[in-house]
Design an enzyme around this catalytic site. Structure first.
Site, PDB file in Angstrom:
ATOM      1  N   GLU A  38      19.091  40.641  47.727  1.00  0.00           N
ATOM      2  CA  GLU A  38      18.984  39.189  47.734  1.00  0.00           C
ATOM      3  C   GLU A  38      19.876  38.702  48.884  1.00  0.00           C
ATOM      4  O   GLU A  38      21.052  39.075  48.944  1.00  0.00           O
ATOM      5  CB  GLU A  38      19.487  38.610  46.398  1.00  0.00           C
ATOM      6  CG  GLU A  38      19.307  37.109  46.373  1.00  0.00           C
ATOM      7  CD  GLU A  38      19.831  36.447  45.108  1.00  0.00           C
ATOM      8  OE1 GLU A  38      20.156  37.149  44.136  1.00  0.00           O
ATOM      9  OE2 GLU A  38      19.916  35.209  45.122  1.00  0.00           O
ATOM     10  N   ARG A 263      25.053  52.254  38.986  1.00  0.00           N
ATOM     11  CA  ARG A 263      25.543  51.646  40.214  1.00  0.00           C
ATOM     12  C   ARG A 263      26.891  52.252  40.588  1.00  0.00           C
ATOM     13  O   ARG A 263      27.595  52.809  39.751  1.00  0.00           O
ATOM     14  CB  ARG A 263      25.629  50.136  40.083  1.00  0.00           C
ATOM     15  CG  ARG A 263      26.619  49.606  39.078  1.00  0.00           C
ATOM     16  CD  ARG A 263      26.342  48.161  38.725  1.00  0.00           C
ATOM     17  NE  ARG A 263      26.598  47.249  39.828  1.00  0.00           N
ATOM     18  CZ  ARG A 263      25.686  46.396  40.311  1.00  0.00           C
ATOM     19  NH1 ARG A 263      24.484  46.347  39.798  1.00  0.00           N
ATOM     20  NH2 ARG A 263      25.983  45.579  41.303  1.00  0.00           N
ATOM     21  N   LYS A 273      29.104  40.475  44.701  1.00  0.00           N
ATOM     22  CA  LYS A 273      28.951  39.612  45.868  1.00  0.00           C
ATOM     23  C   LYS A 273      29.605  38.259  45.634  1.00  0.00           C
ATOM     24  O   LYS A 273      30.152  37.660  46.546  1.00  0.00           O
ATOM     25  CB  LYS A 273      27.463  39.424  46.185  1.00  0.00           C
ATOM     26  CG  LYS A 273      26.914  40.529  47.063  1.00  0.00           C
ATOM     27  CD  LYS A 273      25.548  40.170  47.606  1.00  0.00           C
ATOM     28  CE  LYS A 273      24.457  40.538  46.626  1.00  0.00           C
ATOM     29  NZ  LYS A 273      23.107  40.403  47.175  1.00  0.00           N
TER      30      LYS A 273
HETATM   31  P1  ATP Z   1      25.113  40.740  42.503  1.00  0.00           P
HETATM   32  O1  ATP Z   1      26.435  41.190  43.050  1.00  0.00           O
HETATM   33  O2  ATP Z   1      24.845  39.307  42.725  1.00  0.00           O
HETATM   34  O3  ATP Z   1      24.802  41.271  41.132  1.00  0.00           O
HETATM   35  P2  ATP Z   1      23.566  42.792  43.617  1.00  0.00           P
HETATM   36  O4  ATP Z   1      24.781  43.534  44.034  1.00  0.00           O
HETATM   37  O5  ATP Z   1      22.709  43.287  42.530  1.00  0.00           O
HETATM   38  O6  ATP Z   1      23.956  41.319  43.353  1.00  0.00           O
HETATM   39  P3  ATP Z   1      21.239  42.703  45.297  1.00  0.00           P
HETATM   40  O7  ATP Z   1      21.103  42.056  46.608  1.00  0.00           O
HETATM   41  O8  ATP Z   1      20.355  42.297  44.211  1.00  0.00           O
HETATM   42  O9  ATP Z   1      22.743  42.533  44.922  1.00  0.00           O
HETATM   43  O10 ATP Z   1      21.166  44.268  45.492  1.00  0.00           O
HETATM   44  C1  ATP Z   1      20.178  44.917  46.243  1.00  0.00           C
HETATM   45  C2  ATP Z   1      19.988  46.317  45.746  1.00  0.00           C
HETATM   46  O11 ATP Z   1      21.200  47.035  45.800  1.00  0.00           O
HETATM   47  C3  ATP Z   1      19.539  46.308  44.310  1.00  0.00           C
HETATM   48  O12 ATP Z   1      18.457  47.222  44.173  1.00  0.00           O
HETATM   49  C4  ATP Z   1      20.729  46.780  43.545  1.00  0.00           C
HETATM   50  O13 ATP Z   1      20.336  47.513  42.430  1.00  0.00           O
HETATM   51  C5  ATP Z   1      21.459  47.646  44.563  1.00  0.00           C
HETATM   52  N1  ATP Z   1      22.895  47.632  44.288  1.00  0.00           N
HETATM   53  C6  ATP Z   1      23.696  46.562  44.210  1.00  0.00           C
HETATM   54  N2  ATP Z   1      24.960  46.924  43.898  1.00  0.00           N
HETATM   55  C7  ATP Z   1      24.955  48.266  43.775  1.00  0.00           C
HETATM   56  C8  ATP Z   1      25.951  49.237  43.469  1.00  0.00           C
HETATM   57  N3  ATP Z   1      27.213  48.897  43.226  1.00  0.00           N
HETATM   58  N4  ATP Z   1      25.576  50.533  43.445  1.00  0.00           N
HETATM   59  C9  ATP Z   1      24.308  50.886  43.720  1.00  0.00           C
HETATM   60  N5  ATP Z   1      23.328  50.028  44.003  1.00  0.00           N
HETATM   61  C10 ATP Z   1      23.633  48.722  44.042  1.00  0.00           C
END
Ligand code: ATP
Ligand code: MG
Length: 558
Positions: A38, A263, A273
């Site tokens: 996003e 994650r 974020k």
């Molecule tokens: P927020 O911090 O707002 O929850 P987010 O970290 O999920 O957002 P996105 O932009 O939706 O941010 O993430 C993009 C992709 O990265 C998604 O497929 C998410 O699953 C993956 N992602 C985000 N954080 C992690 C993490 N810590 N480890 C592995 N994958 C991640």
């Protein structure tokens, strides 16, 4: 491992699933993944894991990986973030070729899907406010309450939804909701919202829309439209899968397989974020690319290489269970890489003046130094030596404890690549601080050994004072002083010593060091030239990581 022909074992459970699918020809031999950020912030090391995984799988199986911006929330999204995400994915070494998509490109199709659900009697326009929807949703132990608007006729719903789109209603006055089951055990299935009214311009569609689809509706249908085979996401979406299945099955469209993995959590680091944005907005850091940030742009500015981050992602593996990875592993990966590739140089971080009394006043000579003992093909360079030098303050002690092998009154040490010197005297200022020391050198020890077989225990680095380049060096520590700063209010865990700025003395070859170039300062650590604040001939250095004690004996803590 490309294809499992029975001789290799897949290294993670996702590859096992893909191998099985390839055997049964489930997707006609296709592997298509996507990375779906996003655009509401800069990417961090957790996203790097997801990028390496999704693009890595596509590469390994000769498949394709799309970049897709999940841009359904116009109030938080910006083009700046889109640009930074593209830059970071490329920098990590991956390429989406001609497959950069935006969920907003699908808004027309998504609208049609919503109309289809209404026509099927599977969606309705609801007049409850957001608070009311929330309050009637129930809990894990309490059933939800059906909305009084749930049984509107298809015609009425079509009419109201059309008028929502036309902007006839205020924000929050109405939503389109799916008609599933207010008694479902899974809260995500209790008539979730599909569309809401938001009178905000979108970074791509401008003012075309005043209703926007919710993430859950958009995400699974975007995957479907792009014919994704393996929709890899993090564990928190496991509970959303039944909803995705419901949308896709009701609409009878292409149905990707969702696979959840744990994650990445990293010790001493925030990974949300929203919180990272707060650090930027409250000016706790200098920006998203502050070298202390866990963002990809921060790590890049800090001196991390794409190779080291890909190596890290490989080493942490893919699991089904959440855990916290030790920050030291990330540091290990960058050290491994830089040890092989970074050119060595001498830099004195906290200078102390040394005067060699028996060295001729106006003499100077050039001493040959090895650029990288790990890779002799990187050659040698000449370092100027003269009567007045700088050494590290730490490398001199008036009253050295046991096992201190460096300089002290009456002691002799080796100057790296140069001569043995012996301390004969020192000067203190009125505060009792040592301002300079005096030594004699032994001219027969050029190159660092004595023809009479005399040994010294310590070797220290140095820089010729006359030739030294003055440079700002930034020494970083963790931004937080606890392992889990994300638990509770992180502001109380901020490390006040996370940035120290020192004025260092560098060997002259570093004067024109290119922005972004990476170096090992002997005994001091790995450093890189800051890309933002350096000027031609005036480099600013960031410490990437400390040295693993390669000269263990010499830098042993005293
Ligand atoms: P927020 O911090 O707002 O929850 P987010 O970290 O999920 O957002 P996105 O932009 O939706 O941010 O993430 C993009 C992709 O990265 C998604 O497929 C998410 O699953 C993956 N992602 C985000 N954080 C992690 C993490 N810590 N480890 C592995 N994958 C991640
Ligand atoms: Mg997300």
């Amino acid at each position: 491992m490309a294809k499992n022909n029975g001789t290799t074992v897949p290294t993670n459970f996702i590859k096992k699933i893909i191998d099985d699918d390839l055997k049964t020809n489930k997707w006609e031999g296709r592997v298509q993944t996507r990375f779906p950020p996003e655009p509401n912030g800069y990417l961090h090391i957790g996203h790097a894991k997801s990028i390496c995984l999704n693009f890595g799988l596509a590469k390994e199986y000769k498949g394709l990986c799309n970049l897709r911006f999940d841009d359904t929330n116009p109030s938080k999204e910006e083009t700046e973030y889109v640009d930074s995400i593209m830059e970071d994915v490329h920098w990590l070494g991956f390429d989406w070729e001609d497959r950069c998509f935006y969920a907003s490109d699908y808004f027309d199709k998504l609208y049609d899907y919503a109309v289809q659900l209404i026509k099927m009697g599977k969606a309705y326009v609801c007049d409850l406010t957001a608070d009311e929807v929330h309050a009637t949703r129930g809990t894990l132990t309490e059933l939800g309450k059906e909305s009084p608007y749930r049984n509107r006729s298809v015609e009425e719903n079509l009419n109201l939804f059309e008028r929502m789109r036309a902007g006839e209603f205020e924000e929050g006055a109405k939503t389109l909701r799916s008609k599933i089951d207010m008694a479902a055990g899974n809260l995500n299935m209790r008539d979730p919202v599909i569309y809401r009214i938001l009178k905000t311009d979108h970074h791509r569609t401008g003012n075309k829309w005043c209703i926007y689809p919710m993430y859950d509706f958009t995400h699974c249908l975007s995957d479907s439209l792009e014919k994704i085979t393996h929709s890899v996401c993090t564990l928190e979406f496991e509970d959303h899968r039944p909803l995705y299945d419901w949308y896709l099955d009701q609409l009878g469209v292409y149905h990707p397989q969702q696979i959840e993995f744990a994650r990445l959590n990293l010790s001493y680091t925030l990974m949300s974020k929203r919180k990272l944005l707060e650090l930027v907005e409250k000016k706790i850091v200098s920006g998203w690319d502050d070298p202390r940030m866990p963002t990809i742009s921060g790590l890049r500015r800090r001196g991390y290489t794409p190779e080291s981050i890909r190596d890290f992602s490989e080493r942490i593996g893919v699991a089904k269970k959440d855990s916290v990875v030790d920050y030291a592993l990330l540091e290990y990966c960058i050290r491994e890489d830089l040890n092989k590739h970074a050119q060595r140089a001498m830099a004195v971080i906290r200078p102390l003046k040394v005067i060699i009394d028996n060295y001729p006043d106006s003499q100077f000579e050039e001493i040959e130094a090895i650029n990288n003992p790990e890779d002799l093909s990187m050659g040698t360079r000449k370092v100027p030596f003269s009567k007045v030098l700088y050494i590290e303050k730490d490398d001199f002690m008036l009253e050295p404890p046991k096992k201190y092998y460096r300089l002290a009154p009456g002691r002799e040490v080796r100057l790296r690549y140069a001569y043995y010197i012996k301390c004969t005297d020192f000067v203190k200022d009125d505060k009792g601080e040592i301002t300079e020391i005096h030594c004699t050198y032994d001219p027969t020890t050029r190159g660092g050994s004595s023809p009479d077989g005399r040994k010294v225990q310590g070797t220290i680095h140095w820089v010729s004072a006359f030739h030294a380049v003055d440079a700002e060096v930034r020494i970083f520590e963790q931004l937080f002083n606890v392992e889990n700063p994300g638990e509770g209010d992180y502001s109380q865990f901020l490390n006040p010593n996370s940035l120290e700025i020192v004025q260092a003395k560098l060997e002259p070859s570093l004067k024109e060091a290119a922005p972004g170039s990476r170096w090992q300062f002997e005994r001091a650590g790995y450093f890189c030239v800051d890309t933002l604040d350096s000027k031609p001939g005036k480099p600013v250095f960031n410490r990437t990581v400390t040295l693993k004690d390669t000269w263990a004996k010499l830098i042993k803590k005293v």
